[in-house]
Scaffold this motif. Structure first.
Motif, PDB file in Angstrom:
ATOM      1  N   GLU A  42      10.617  -8.330   6.697  1.00  0.00           N
ATOM      2  CA  GLU A  42       9.910  -9.434   5.753  1.00  0.00           C
ATOM      3  C   GLU A  42      10.816  -9.599   4.492  1.00  0.00           C
ATOM      4  OE1 GLU A  42       5.853  -8.377   4.516  1.00  0.00           O
ATOM      5  OE2 GLU A  42       5.091  -9.752   6.121  1.00  0.00           O
ATOM      6  N   ARG A  56      -2.840  -7.642  15.690  1.00  0.00           N
ATOM      7  CA  ARG A  56      -3.875  -6.576  15.964  1.00  0.00           C
ATOM      8  C   ARG A  56      -5.263  -7.435  15.753  1.00  0.00           C
ATOM      9  NH1 ARG A  56      -6.215  -2.899  12.134  1.00  0.00           N
ATOM     10  NH2 ARG A  56      -4.948  -4.364  10.581  1.00  0.00           N
ATOM     11  N   GLN A  57      -5.198  -8.226  14.976  1.00  0.00           N
ATOM     12  CA  GLN A  57      -6.580  -8.523  14.615  1.00  0.00           C
ATOM     13  C   GLN A  57      -6.976 -10.112  15.235  1.00  0.00           C
ATOM     14  OE1 GLN A  57      -6.486  -8.389  10.306  1.00  0.00           O
ATOM     15  NE2 GLN A  57      -7.507  -6.689  10.181  1.00  0.00           N
ATOM     16  N   ASN A 100       0.542  -1.166   0.093  1.00  0.00           N
ATOM     17  CA  ASN A 100      -0.057   0.044  -0.005  1.00  0.00           C
ATOM     18  C   ASN A 100       0.708   1.522  -0.057  1.00  0.00           C
ATOM     19  OD1 ASN A 100       0.867  -0.746   2.574  1.00  0.00           O
ATOM     20  ND2 ASN A 100      -0.951   0.135   3.543  1.00  0.00           N
ATOM     21  N   VAL A 104     -12.910 -10.925  10.649  1.00  0.00           N
ATOM     22  CA  VAL A 104     -11.625 -10.310  10.737  1.00  0.00           C
ATOM     23  C   VAL A 104     -11.163 -10.312   9.237  1.00  0.00           C
ATOM     24  CG1 VAL A 104      -9.540 -10.430  11.752  1.00  0.00           C
ATOM     25  CG2 VAL A 104     -11.513 -11.544  12.904  1.00  0.00           C
ATOM     26  N   LYS A 105     -11.169  -8.983   8.845  1.00  0.00           N
ATOM     27  CA  LYS A 105     -10.632  -9.074   7.474  1.00  0.00           C
ATOM     28  C   LYS A 105      -9.515  -8.213   7.508  1.00  0.00           C
ATOM     29  CE  LYS A 105     -14.328 -10.388   4.878  1.00  0.00           C
ATOM     30  NZ  LYS A 105     -15.666  -9.858   5.359  1.00  0.00           N
ATOM     31  N   PRO A 106      -8.598  -8.402   6.569  1.00  0.00           N
ATOM     32  CA  PRO A 106      -7.319  -7.782   6.464  1.00  0.00           C
ATOM     33  C   PRO A 106      -7.791  -6.310   5.910  1.00  0.00           C
ATOM     34  CG  PRO A 106      -7.659  -9.267   4.613  1.00  0.00           C
ATOM     35  CD  PRO A 106      -8.698  -9.557   5.391  1.00  0.00           C
ATOM     36  N   ASP A 107      -7.015  -5.443   6.119  1.00  0.00           N
ATOM     37  CA  ASP A 107      -7.447  -4.084   5.394  1.00  0.00           C
ATOM     38  C   ASP A 107      -5.960  -3.404   5.581  1.00  0.00           C
ATOM     39  OD1 ASP A 107      -7.385  -1.685   8.109  1.00  0.00           O
ATOM     40  OD2 ASP A 107      -7.120  -3.638   8.656  1.00  0.00           O
ATOM     41  N   SER A 108      -6.024  -2.394   4.985  1.00  0.00           N
ATOM     42  CA  SER A 108      -4.738  -1.752   4.514  1.00  0.00           C
ATOM     43  C   SER A 108      -3.896  -0.891   5.675  1.00  0.00           C
ATOM     44  CB  SER A 108      -5.010  -0.696   3.436  1.00  0.00           C
ATOM     45  OG  SER A 108      -5.822   0.239   4.014  1.00  0.00           O
ATOM     46  N   GLN A 147      -2.778 -14.902  12.602  1.00  0.00           N
ATOM     47  CA  GLN A 147      -1.775 -14.239  11.627  1.00  0.00           C
ATOM     48  C   GLN A 147      -1.638 -12.932  12.203  1.00  0.00           C
ATOM     49  OE1 GLN A 147      -3.442 -14.387   7.720  1.00  0.00           O
ATOM     50  NE2 GLN A 147      -2.140 -16.510   7.596  1.00  0.00           N
ATOM     51  N   PHE A 176       3.975  -6.052   7.367  1.00  0.00           N
ATOM     52  CA  PHE A 176       3.304  -7.650   7.509  1.00  0.00           C
ATOM     53  C   PHE A 176       1.966  -7.301   7.121  1.00  0.00           C
ATOM     54  CE2 PHE A 176       7.098  -9.537   8.705  1.00  0.00           C
ATOM     55  CZ  PHE A 176       7.504  -8.786   9.494  1.00  0.00           C
ATOM     56  N   ASP A 177       1.436  -7.238   5.985  1.00  0.00           N
ATOM     57  CA  ASP A 177       0.082  -7.082   5.680  1.00  0.00           C
ATOM     58  C   ASP A 177      -0.533  -8.389   6.176  1.00  0.00           C
ATOM     59  OD1 ASP A 177       0.366  -4.700   4.356  1.00  0.00           O
ATOM     60  OD2 ASP A 177       1.293  -5.679   2.599  1.00  0.00           O
ATOM     61  N   ASP A 178      -1.405  -8.139   7.094  1.00  0.00           N
ATOM     62  CA  ASP A 178      -1.977  -9.095   7.590  1.00  0.00           C
ATOM     63  C   ASP A 178      -2.936 -10.102   6.717  1.00  0.00           C
ATOM     64  OD1 ASP A 178      -2.628  -6.831  10.369  1.00  0.00           O
ATOM     65  OD2 ASP A 178      -1.232  -8.690  10.379  1.00  0.00           O
ATOM     66  N   GLY A 179      -2.340 -11.359   6.679  1.00  0.00           N
ATOM     67  CA  GLY A 179      -3.058 -12.177   5.663  1.00  0.00           C
ATOM     68  C   GLY A 179      -4.323 -12.113   5.792  1.00  0.00           C
ATOM     69  N   ASP A 180      -5.029 -13.247   4.888  1.00  0.00           N
ATOM     70  CA  ASP A 180      -6.514 -13.318   4.876  1.00  0.00           C
ATOM     71  C   ASP A 180      -6.916 -13.972   5.826  1.00  0.00           C
ATOM     72  OD1 ASP A 180      -8.377 -13.343   2.433  1.00  0.00           O
ATOM     73  OD2 ASP A 180      -8.915 -14.637   3.772  1.00  0.00           O
ATOM     74  N   ARG A 228       1.618   6.505  12.667  1.00  0.00           N
ATOM     75  CA  ARG A 228       2.031   5.539  12.148  1.00  0.00           C
ATOM     76  C   ARG A 228       2.330   5.617  10.348  1.00  0.00           C
ATOM     77  NH1 ARG A 228      -0.762   0.604  12.302  1.00  0.00           N
ATOM     78  NH2 ARG A 228       1.082  -0.159  11.265  1.00  0.00           N
ATOM     79  N   SER A 284      -2.483  -2.320   8.280  1.00  0.00           N
ATOM     80  CA  SER A 284      -1.539  -3.101   8.855  1.00  0.00           C
ATOM     81  C   SER A 284      -0.060  -2.540   8.388  1.00  0.00           C
ATOM     82  CB  SER A 284      -1.419  -4.545   8.490  1.00  0.00           C
ATOM     83  OG  SER A 284      -1.384  -4.776   7.158  1.00  0.00           O
TER      84      SER A 284
END
Lengths: 460, 858
Positions: A60, A237-238, A18, B607-611, A234, B616-620, A321, B613
């Motif tokens: 990463e 945060r989520q 992004n 729980v959906k990934p969003d922009s 994974q 480490f873009d949180d995976g699906d 951030r 993060s």
């Protein structure tokens, strides 16, 4: 200075999608310049300031890890003890932690996102964490008001700015415990609260103006436990954080006896807090209340709650951030502007920083809140306002740069006008290019006379 | 100079004027009826507001408070037993000229709720300004000045702030989910700055509380309270009455009115966001137009009503005022009766305490140590022990070795020797003979307990009940002379029906007679009046001797099955320990449920990934193919239908599935069709699985049909035929859905409505065909050759219309060649349909034109 017994993990990311076209193979996210310093340096220096010098930086991708590692060993060789770990791309924050969790040994782990630019001392979070004996402590800060600052006359005031909602956060009345947190897409949905938690505290403060700053202190054993047991998790945060918040009254982690056994009295006293808030007769005016056999359950129950705490940063603190292009511009602007103490530079009387080796042509003005790094040259009659210009840029005459970030080795020919844009390294802008709200990826050449508005230009 | 004077004069006059306008006496509406049945059976004979609370009728406390806060006009609304209330007030000090306020009684016999009461008050048009709305069973000592002031100031700023609610801290128990007053826990959301009430919910059952996101639409900060108690004291503006008038379905003050306002408030935001001001203006016009035409009924019937009403009552706001040190509570049930009595004895409601000369009824009790109040003329044996927090009314005699603690004993009672009374409320003129044991009971006026009676916790003995020797009344029993109303009568109406004043005296005369042993049977449902008339005929109710004893009088009211479970909640008795242990175990086991929830959270793809993060873009995190799940569920439901569940049930189940998965009717139809096809495939085939070449010459099919598995076709045809109604249901019910959709968004453009209905239908049918294609291509390739035949069969059976098939064909026109297999296969069929639709001649013409074009192209 006493040892804090905290290990620090910096999640420095990789080539974040992004943020394209700003990031590239050559420039991972952690090295994006903020006021001509890699963004990661802000976190590292913040940690250094709190005397947290043993760090693990997780990156990463192998290539990115090498780049970051190279930079760190050059810049912080004698100051910090940093290990750089590479993890595969796309494993998520929890995945990244999982791959290094076996190396962790300290009682508590401080996890910091590498894109955090703040002046909140991590030591304060660590202290709060210790004081409460919490399983997790999160740093919350006021949501930044994003959006370009009004460039003088453009009349940006007509858009009533609404702070972007990052999180919906539920706190107890003392604002010490984290009772609810909605992130991401959940923020726009109805609020779903666990009734038990509300009952336990009686009163919950629901805030939409706070943001999770991605600075967490975890109890190591709990963290490792969760990482092992919940292999689908994974994201911190989520997955991990919501899990801990949800189960704080019915703790799975502590019941397994995996929580490190602290000195018993200390722990139970701390854990009683939530418990006694929930007592029935607490404020009842009548003294001969039905006496409830609460003692009966308290024994078992004590072991089944853990604490999720928060540290709420003072509103005067800066906290942001770098997770979007907008944020990149905002942070660059702020660090040389209102949050200038973060940059570590000393400003001139005109409230700007012009490196002595920079050359300015005649009638060229560099306004306040600007930065001009070493070796850059500006031609005649240029005007720079609220912008950052990197090293060794060649800028021609009659160039206007407003609210923009220009990275290193950029060539800007005569008569260009750049507004609200980000120009990456090695870009060439030919004559009379007009850019407004654009991003130009590294090495791109913008042909002369072209005009772009709100575009993202990059090499294919 | 003169001018100046004149000016000054004018301004002062103006100031006076405004003062006159502002000077509206503070009014109060006192509801002398609780509109519920929680105090039955006592309230069958006496209205709740006249029941003694620490030997003083409840209404006295309320009136005393109204007096203390400077209310000047009180409107007492009486409904049940209105004559008793009126008579009582007539006799009371409040009606005397010395009283500081005027009392007007307002009577109505058909009101069944607070809403009705307020509508009656409205019709009297006596309320001129802000008023205090209170129920006659509320005890308080709060100072209203500040709350009133706040209310008035808010009103000045915002005329929509119509009500201020008084709230108080009170933490419900984790185990019982009720407050110490026995009321259900309450969930409120309050804006911490303005104190505006955003959300009110008194029935919080599920373990997950869901709050509308609109709550935070304009605020960034809201307090959610689970620890507040509603005091049922409201400061209202006159608009409240008219709101009740406008919304004739509002009954309950909180459940309907408060929630109604708050919810409409939400909708208001919604409509704000949905529609521009321009549209709102139009909406307003439409409303006005319809109302002018008297077409409101039409509006209500059509779905138009909702947004219209949303427009009409939105925007009103309710605020809260929290009291901290003062006392305010409402007697809602027996438990709160007990709690509040004790609070009064312990002087939390000071100055409303027993030894204070506040009430009209002069009460000369004096306070001893340990909170023991006793009247001077109490005759008490030396050996009697009066324990803490007890009140003994005047003229009461207490025998030897009798112990009384935590209780209230009324006037003129006679208590024998060796009696043990704990936590009881004994009203006036009660006779308790030797050796009785009373534990947490309410004993009403004139009750006679013979020697050795034991009242277990939670017993209610209504007026003049007599209990024979050595009888034990089981816990939570309610005993009354009145027979229990039969179930179908047990709604509110009955209480008001026999509230008619003529009947009131009957119990008194009734018991002057010696009736005790000689009653022959009489049907329980006989009315009181007839009992009175029959009493000389020696036929009167037969009180069962084993319930109240040989010489006993009274019926034990049976509780309904469901009620009994909840009896302990509202009882006067403390919650039994066993129950608490049971509850705490339940509480401890609950986490497992919560834990399951946790899993649901993850699986349901919330729980959906969003922009947001970091690198480490949180995976699906979720989204495990909702639609596949849905299809499977539908299939399972359908298979259940095979095993004998009837079709309507299936439709119902699928509908609920559809709603829960947020699918459309089209998806349902598709999924159903899929399962039918599968069924056809699975159907057993005869062993000699040889191929039949069939000729289906009804539409002149060409040689594509060679090698078609005839049996398969027959199987499928059979299944389709069997289930076509089910399928049709989904294709037809489309209209309904479409209409709802259209009404909610486009209701001012009726022609679009028509259009969309058609479109929707065709879309849904296409969905089925597409699904069919998918099946043929992916899951069951053996079906592929049958495609056109089955399509025609579906058409034949009136499941698919020609429109749908044709539009499917035309949709496919632009597709890749590979996608067109089936269109080609059924080309001839489509042609026939086409022909049918536009007439053969036209079709010929068109076809030739097309051919010409084709030729031209070449």
């Amino acid at each position: 200075m006493t040892r804090m017994d905290f290990e620090v993990v910096v999640l420095a990311g990789g080539a974040s999608s992004n943020l394209s076209p700003l990031v590239s193979q050559e420039l991972p996210k952690a090295l994006l310049p903020v006021a001509n310093r890699p963004v990661l340096s802000y976190v590292l220096e913040l940690l250094e300031g709190s005397n947290l010098k043993d760090l693990i930086v997780v990156v990463e991708g192998e290539d990115a890890a090498q780049l970051v590692g190279g930079w760190i060993s050059g810049a912080y060789a004698d100051r910090l003890h940093v290990e750089v770990a590479a993890v595969p791309e796309g494993v998520g924050t929890a995945g990244a932690l999982r791959s290094i969790s076996s190396y962790l040994t300290a009682n508590d782990v401080l996890i910091v996102s590498g894109d955090l630019v703040t002046d909140v001392p991590p030591g304060a979070i660590a202290a709060t964490h210790r004081r409460h004996g919490a399983v997790v402590t999160t740093l919350l800060c006021s949501s930044p008001v994003s959006g370009p600052s009004d460039s003088g006359t453009s009349g940006g005031k007509e858009k009533a700015k609404k702070p972007v909602r990052h999180n919906i956060i539920g706190l107890d009345p003392t604002r010490q415990y984290l009772l609810h947190m909605a992130t991401g897409a959940e923020v726009e949905k109805d609020i779903r609260l666990q009734k038990r938690i509300l009952q336990a505290v009686g009163q919950m403060e629901i805030r939409a103006d706070l943001m999770d700053a991605h600075l967490y202190a975890f109890k190591r054993t709990v963290l490792q436990d969760i990482l092992d047991q919940k292999d689908k998790f994974q994201s911190i945060r989520q997955d991990i954080l919501p899990y801990l918040i949800r189960t704080q009254l019915s703790s799975e982690v502590s019941r397994n006896g995996l929580v490190s056994s602290e000195s018993g009295s200390n722990k139970s006293a701390v854990q009683d807090d939530l418990r006694w808030l929930s007592q029935h007769r607490e404020i009842a005016p009548s003294t001969f209340q039905d006496s409830q056999p609460l003692s009966l359950k308290s024994q078992r129950d004590d072991q089944r709650s853990h604490k999720c705490c928060v540290y709420i940063a003072n509103e005067s603190k800066y906290c942001a951030r770098l997770n979007s292009i907008q944020a990149f511009s905002d942070i660059n602007r702020d660090v040389i502007g209102e949050a200038s103490h973060l940059s570590g530079y000393s400003f001139s009387a005109q409230n700007n920083i012009i490196h002595p080796s920079a050359e300015l042509g005649s009638k060229t003005t560099v306004g306040p809140q600007c930065m001009l790094a070493e070796g850059s040259k500006l031609g005649d009659k240029c005007s720079v306002k609220r912008s950052v210009i990197g090293r060794h840029c060649r800028i021609g005459s009659n160039v206007k740069i407003v609210n923009s970030v220009v990275m290193n080795h950029v060539t800007i020919d005569d008569g260009c006008s750049i507004q609200g844009s980000v120009i990456c390294s090695n870009v060439q802008l030919q004559e009379r290019v007009v850019l407004k709200d654009c991003q130009v990826g590294a090495g791109y050449i913008v042909t002369s006379g072209s005009e772009h508005k709100s575009e993202s230009l990059a090499r294919k | 100079m003169a001018q100046k004077k004149g000016q000054r004069g004018a301004t002062s006059v103006a100031a006076d004027d405004s003062e006159v306008v502002a000077r509206i006496p503070l009014q109060a509406v006192l509801l002398a009826d609780s509109f519920n049945l929680k105090f039955r059976p006592i309230t069958l004979e006496r209205p709740k507001v006249l029941l003694p609370l620490v030997n003083v009728p409840m209404i006295e406390y309320t009136l005393a408070w109204l007096d203390s806060v400077g209310v000047e006009e009180v409107f007492v609304f009486c409904c049940s037993h209105s004559q008793q209330v009126k008579d009582y007030l007539k006799e009371s000090e409040w009606m005397k000229p010395s009283s500081r306020f005027s009392i007007t009684t307002v009577e109505s016999h058909d009101a069944i709720s607070a809403g009705d009461a307020l509508r009656v008050i409205y019709e009297k048009s006596v309320i001129r300004g802000d008023f205090v709305l209170i129920s006659g069973d509320t005890i308080s000592n709060m100072n209203l000045t500040q709350a009133l002031q706040e209310h008035k100031e808010r009103r000045k700023k915002d005329p929509l702030a119509v009500m201020t609610m008084i709230i108080k801290h009170s933490k419900p128990s984790n185990l019982t989910h009720q407050t110490r007053l026995g009321t259900d826990e309450l969930l409120m959301a309050i804006d911490p700055q303005t104190k505006e009430l955003m959300f009110y919910e008194d029935k919080v059952n599920p373990s997950i509380i869901s709050i509308d996101k609109e709550l935070l639409a304009n605020n960034t900060w809201v307090y959610l309270h689970n620890n507040k108690q509603d005091c049922y004291i409201d400061i209202c503006s006159p608009e409240v009455l008219s709101l009740f008038m406008d919304n004739f379905d509002y009954q309950h003050l909180r459940r309907h009115f408060v929630k109604g306002l708050l919810v409409d408030d939400m909708k208001d935001h919604l409509i704000d966001s949905l529609t521009s001001s321009d549209v709102r203006y139009k909406l307003h016009k439409i409303c006005a137009f319809y109302i002018e035409l008297g077409l409101l009924a039409v509006l209500i019937q059509s779905h138009l009503a909702l947004p219209v009403f949303m427009y009409m009552i939105m925007g009103y706001k309710i605020f809260t005022h929290e009291i901290h040190s003062s006392y305010a509570a409402r007697i809602d049930n027996f438990r709160s009766y007990g709690t509040i009595s004790k609070d009064i004895l312990q002087r939390w409601a000071y100055p409303l305490v027993p030894n204070f000369q506040y009430f009209g009824i002069s009460s000369k009790v004096k306070l001893d140590r340990q909170g023991v109040y006793s009247a001077p003329d109490v005759v008490q044996s030396r050996s009697a022990r009066i324990g803490a927090t007890t009140l003994i009314g005047s003229g009461t005699t207490i025998g030897n070795h009798t112990g009384i603690s935590n209780s209230v004993v009324g006037r003129g009672c006679t208590i024998g020797n060796n009696v043990c009374i704990d936590g009881c409320y004994i009203w006036d003129n009660v006779i308790i003979e030797d050796g009785c044991r009373l534990n947490h009971a309410i004993v009403c006026d004139g009750v006679h307990l013979s020697a050795g009676v034991v009242l277990e916790p939670g017993v209610i003995l209504s007026f003049k009940v007599e209990v024979g020797r050595l009888i034990t009344i089981p816990a939570y029993s309610k005993v009354s002379l009145r027979p229990q109303p039969s179930v179908q009568d047990s709604d509110e109406e009955l209480e008001y029906a026999d509230a008619s004043s003529a009947v009131i005296e009957s119990p008194c005369t009734f018991y002057t007679h010696d009736l005790f042993n000689c009653f022959s049977a009489i049907v329980a449902c006989i009315s009181i009046t007839s009992m009175v008339s029959n009493r000389n005929a020696e036929s009167s109710p037969d009180y069962s001797a084993h319930e109240v004893g040989i010489s006993g009088v009274g019926y034990i009211w049976s509780t309904n099955e469901g009620e009994h479970e909840e009896e302990w909640r509202h009882s006067i008795a403390p919650i039994p320990e066993a129950k608490l242990i049971e509850l705490s175990h339940a509480y401890l086991e609950e986490p497992d449920v919560a834990y399951l929830d946790v899993n649901d959270f993850l699986v349901s793809g919330e729980v959906k990934p969003d922009s947001e993060s970091i690198g480490f873009d949180d995976g699906d995190g979720g989204d495990y193919g909702d639609s596949a799940d849905f299809d499977k569920e539908v299939e399972a439901t359908f298979h259940r239908a095979l095993t004998g569940v009837n079709q309507e049930t299936v439709i119902l189940e699928i509908n609920s599935l559809r709603l829960s998965c947020n699918k459309s009717h089209a998806d349902c139809a598709g999924a159903l069709f899929f399962s039918m096809m599968e069924l056809g495939l699975e159907a057993p085939r005869s062993s000699n699985n040889w191929l039949l070449v069939i000729k289906l010459d009804m539409f002149g099919s060409d040689n594509d049909n060679h090698g078609v598995d005839c049996e398969l076709y027959q199987n499928i045809a059979k299944e389709i035929n069997k289930w076509k109604d089910l399928l049709k249901h989904y294709l037809k019910s489309v209209d309904e859905e479409a209409s709802i959709y259209v009404v909610s968004f486009r209701f001012y453009e009726p022609y679009i409505y028509q259009l969309e209905m058609c479109i929707c239908y065709i879309q849904f049918a296409i969905e089925v065909i597409l699904k069919f294609e998918e099946i043929c291509l992916e899951t069951a390739t053996e079906l592929a050759p049958l495609f056109s035949i089955i399509l025609s069969y579906l058409y034949e059976k009136d499941i698919l219309s020609e429109d749908a098939i044709l539009s499917w064909a035309s949709e496919k026109e632009g597709a890749d060649e590979s996608d067109k297999i089936f269109v080609k296969q059924s080309e001839s069929f489509i042609t026939i349909l086409h022909m049918k639709l536009i007439g053969p001649q036209n079709w010929l013409k068109e076809a030739s034109e097309e051919e010409d074009e084709d030729n031209g192209d070449e």
